[in-house]
Scaffold this motif. Structure first.
Motif, PDB file in Angstrom:
ATOM      1  N   GLY A  36      -8.372  39.275  47.620  1.00  0.00           N
ATOM      2  CA  GLY A  36      -8.276  37.994  48.310  1.00  0.00           C
ATOM      3  C   GLY A  36      -8.999  36.867  47.590  1.00  0.00           C
ATOM      4  N   ALA A  37      -9.901  37.215  46.703  1.00  0.00           N
ATOM      5  CA  ALA A  37     -10.660  36.204  45.964  1.00  0.00           C
ATOM      6  C   ALA A  37     -10.626  36.532  44.480  1.00  0.00           C
ATOM      7  N   PRO A  38      -9.457  36.343  43.841  1.00  0.00           N
ATOM      8  CA  PRO A  38      -9.361  36.649  42.404  1.00  0.00           C
ATOM      9  C   PRO A  38     -10.443  35.891  41.627  1.00  0.00           C
ATOM     10  N   GLY A  39     -11.069  36.581  40.731  1.00  0.00           N
ATOM     11  CA  GLY A  39     -12.120  35.970  39.932  1.00  0.00           C
ATOM     12  C   GLY A  39     -13.502  36.097  40.551  1.00  0.00           C
ATOM     13  N   ASP A  40     -13.604  36.625  41.774  1.00  0.00           N
ATOM     14  CA  ASP A  40     -14.901  36.819  42.415  1.00  0.00           C
ATOM     15  C   ASP A  40     -15.551  38.063  41.808  1.00  0.00           C
ATOM     16  N   THR A  46     -18.579  45.135  43.535  1.00  0.00           N
ATOM     17  CA  THR A  46     -18.770  46.005  44.696  1.00  0.00           C
ATOM     18  C   THR A  46     -17.724  47.106  44.721  1.00  0.00           C
ATOM     19  N   THR A  47     -16.473  46.733  44.454  1.00  0.00           N
ATOM     20  CA  THR A  47     -15.386  47.705  44.449  1.00  0.00           C
ATOM     21  C   THR A  47     -15.600  48.746  43.356  1.00  0.00           C
ATOM     22  N   ARG A  48     -16.021  48.300  42.181  1.00  0.00           N
ATOM     23  CA  ARG A  48     -16.295  49.240  41.081  1.00  0.00           C
ATOM     24  C   ARG A  48     -17.423  50.193  41.444  1.00  0.00           C
ATOM     25  N   LEU A  49     -18.475  49.650  42.050  1.00  0.00           N
ATOM     26  CA  LEU A  49     -19.617  50.479  42.432  1.00  0.00           C
ATOM     27  C   LEU A  49     -19.213  51.543  43.451  1.00  0.00           C
ATOM     28  N   ALA A 112      -7.108  44.979  40.384  1.00  0.00           N
ATOM     29  CA  ALA A 112      -7.800  44.017  41.247  1.00  0.00           C
ATOM     30  C   ALA A 112      -7.806  42.604  40.660  1.00  0.00           C
ATOM     31  N   GLU A 113      -7.771  42.498  39.358  1.00  0.00           N
ATOM     32  CA  GLU A 113      -7.736  41.178  38.726  1.00  0.00           C
ATOM     33  C   GLU A 113      -6.342  40.819  38.226  1.00  0.00           C
ATOM     34  N   GLY A 114      -5.387  41.698  38.491  1.00  0.00           N
ATOM     35  CA  GLY A 114      -4.026  41.481  37.995  1.00  0.00           C
ATOM     36  C   GLY A 114      -3.169  40.669  38.942  1.00  0.00           C
ATOM     37  N   ASP A 115      -1.893  41.042  39.010  1.00  0.00           N
ATOM     38  CA  ASP A 115      -0.908  40.272  39.779  1.00  0.00           C
ATOM     39  C   ASP A 115      -0.787  40.714  41.234  1.00  0.00           C
ATOM     40  N   GLY A 116      -1.636  41.631  41.678  1.00  0.00           N
ATOM     41  CA  GLY A 116      -1.593  42.059  43.071  1.00  0.00           C
ATOM     42  C   GLY A 116      -0.572  43.136  43.349  1.00  0.00           C
ATOM     43  N   VAL A 117       0.024  43.709  42.298  1.00  0.00           N
ATOM     44  CA  VAL A 117       0.977  44.799  42.468  1.00  0.00           C
ATOM     45  C   VAL A 117       0.313  46.068  41.943  1.00  0.00           C
ATOM     46  N   VAL A 118       0.279  47.072  42.787  1.00  0.00           N
ATOM     47  CA  VAL A 118      -0.441  48.297  42.463  1.00  0.00           C
ATOM     48  C   VAL A 118       0.525  49.444  42.272  1.00  0.00           C
ATOM     49  N   GLU A 119       0.429  50.121  41.146  1.00  0.00           N
ATOM     50  CA  GLU A 119       1.144  51.380  40.926  1.00  0.00           C
ATOM     51  C   GLU A 119       0.182  52.458  41.406  1.00  0.00           C
ATOM     52  N   GLU A 120       0.377  52.923  42.645  1.00  0.00           N
ATOM     53  CA  GLU A 120      -0.629  53.770  43.291  1.00  0.00           C
ATOM     54  C   GLU A 120      -0.839  55.101  42.587  1.00  0.00           C
ATOM     55  N   VAL A 121       0.151  55.897  42.534  1.00  0.00           N
ATOM     56  CA  VAL A 121       0.061  57.184  41.864  1.00  0.00           C
ATOM     57  C   VAL A 121       1.374  57.402  41.140  1.00  0.00           C
ATOM     58  N   PRO A 122       1.361  58.190  40.080  1.00  0.00           N
ATOM     59  CA  PRO A 122       2.604  58.409  39.345  1.00  0.00           C
ATOM     60  C   PRO A 122       3.736  58.868  40.265  1.00  0.00           C
ATOM     61  N   THR A 127       3.439  48.749  45.007  1.00  0.00           N
ATOM     62  CA  THR A 127       3.304  48.132  46.316  1.00  0.00           C
ATOM     63  C   THR A 127       2.347  46.946  46.219  1.00  0.00           C
ATOM     64  N   SER A 128       2.311  46.173  47.276  1.00  0.00           N
ATOM     65  CA  SER A 128       1.358  45.075  47.316  1.00  0.00           C
ATOM     66  C   SER A 128      -0.054  45.639  47.432  1.00  0.00           C
ATOM     67  N   ALA A 129      -1.009  44.819  47.098  1.00  0.00           N
ATOM     68  CA  ALA A 129      -2.404  45.239  47.173  1.00  0.00           C
ATOM     69  C   ALA A 129      -2.772  45.607  48.607  1.00  0.00           C
ATOM     70  N   ARG A 130      -2.318  44.819  49.554  1.00  0.00           N
ATOM     71  CA  ARG A 130      -2.632  45.077  50.963  1.00  0.00           C
ATOM     72  C   ARG A 130      -2.077  46.445  51.391  1.00  0.00           C
ATOM     73  N   ALA A 131      -0.821  46.715  51.059  1.00  0.00           N
ATOM     74  CA  ALA A 131      -0.210  47.994  51.429  1.00  0.00           C
ATOM     75  C   ALA A 131      -0.940  49.161  50.759  1.00  0.00           C
ATOM     76  N   ALA A 132      -1.352  48.972  49.509  1.00  0.00           N
ATOM     77  CA  ALA A 132      -2.065  50.033  48.796  1.00  0.00           C
ATOM     78  C   ALA A 132      -3.407  50.325  49.443  1.00  0.00           C
TER      79      ALA A 132
END
Length: 164
Positions: A36-40, A46-49, A112-122, A127-132
């Motif tokens: 929700g806050a790209p570049g934050d 926090t997510t990485r930790l 997380a810093e990309g286009d908001g489209v997540v390739e969840e698992v092979p 899907t969208s980031a929210r759905a993921a």
């Protein structure tokens, strides 16, 4: 020796499984904040930790069943139904963590810093980031529920003659 093994088993469960369940539960909302806050940088850090905590403590968590088997062997309860069910549920929890939670966390984190489209698992569609993060929260809940059930079985021990 049984008391020592049981104490180490319980301490390992608290020290290893506790942080994984907590960090895994905190990851989806933290990831949503990062998306929700790209570049934050703080949200991403926090997510990485949280992902790192899950990965590291998942490895440390191997001590829990190791000392659990040693304790059960010493107590002579390896064939008890409650223990077998606990072992199966523990294996399921480990599988959910290793095959669903951690890979989905990695996929969400990588984008997380990309286009908001997540390739969840092979093999799954993007899907969208929210759905993921919603799916990730669901499988994390399943992981936590499995561990809670194992904890209850360890405390209640159906059929136990100790009166506990």
């Amino acid at each position: 020796m049984t008391k020592f093994l049981l104490a180490v088993h319980v301490i390992a469960a608290i020290v290893a499984v506790g942080p994984v369940t907590g960090a895994a539960s905190m990851f989806p909302p933290a990831a949503r904040r990062a998306f929700g806050a790209p570049g934050d940088a703080d949200a991403l850090a926090t997510t990485r930790l949280l992902h790192r905590i899950c990965r590291v403590y998942a490895v440390v968590g191997v001590a829990v069943p190791v000392f659990g088997f040693a304790t059960a062997s010493n107590m002579g309860v390896l064939g008890d139904t409650w223990l077998i069910v606990s072992i199966v549920l523990t294996a399921l929890a480990a599988g959910v963590l290793a095959l669903l939670v951690l890979p989905r966390q990695s996929a969400v984190l990588e984008t997380a810093e990309g286009d908001g489209v997540v390739e969840e698992v092979p093999g799954e569609r993007a899907t969208s980031a929210r759905a993921a993060t919603v799916r990730l929260a669901m499988v994390t809940g399943i992981f936590n529920l499995l561990w809670a059930t194992v904890t209850v079985l360890m405390i209640i021990r159906p059929g136990s003659t100790t009166g506990a």
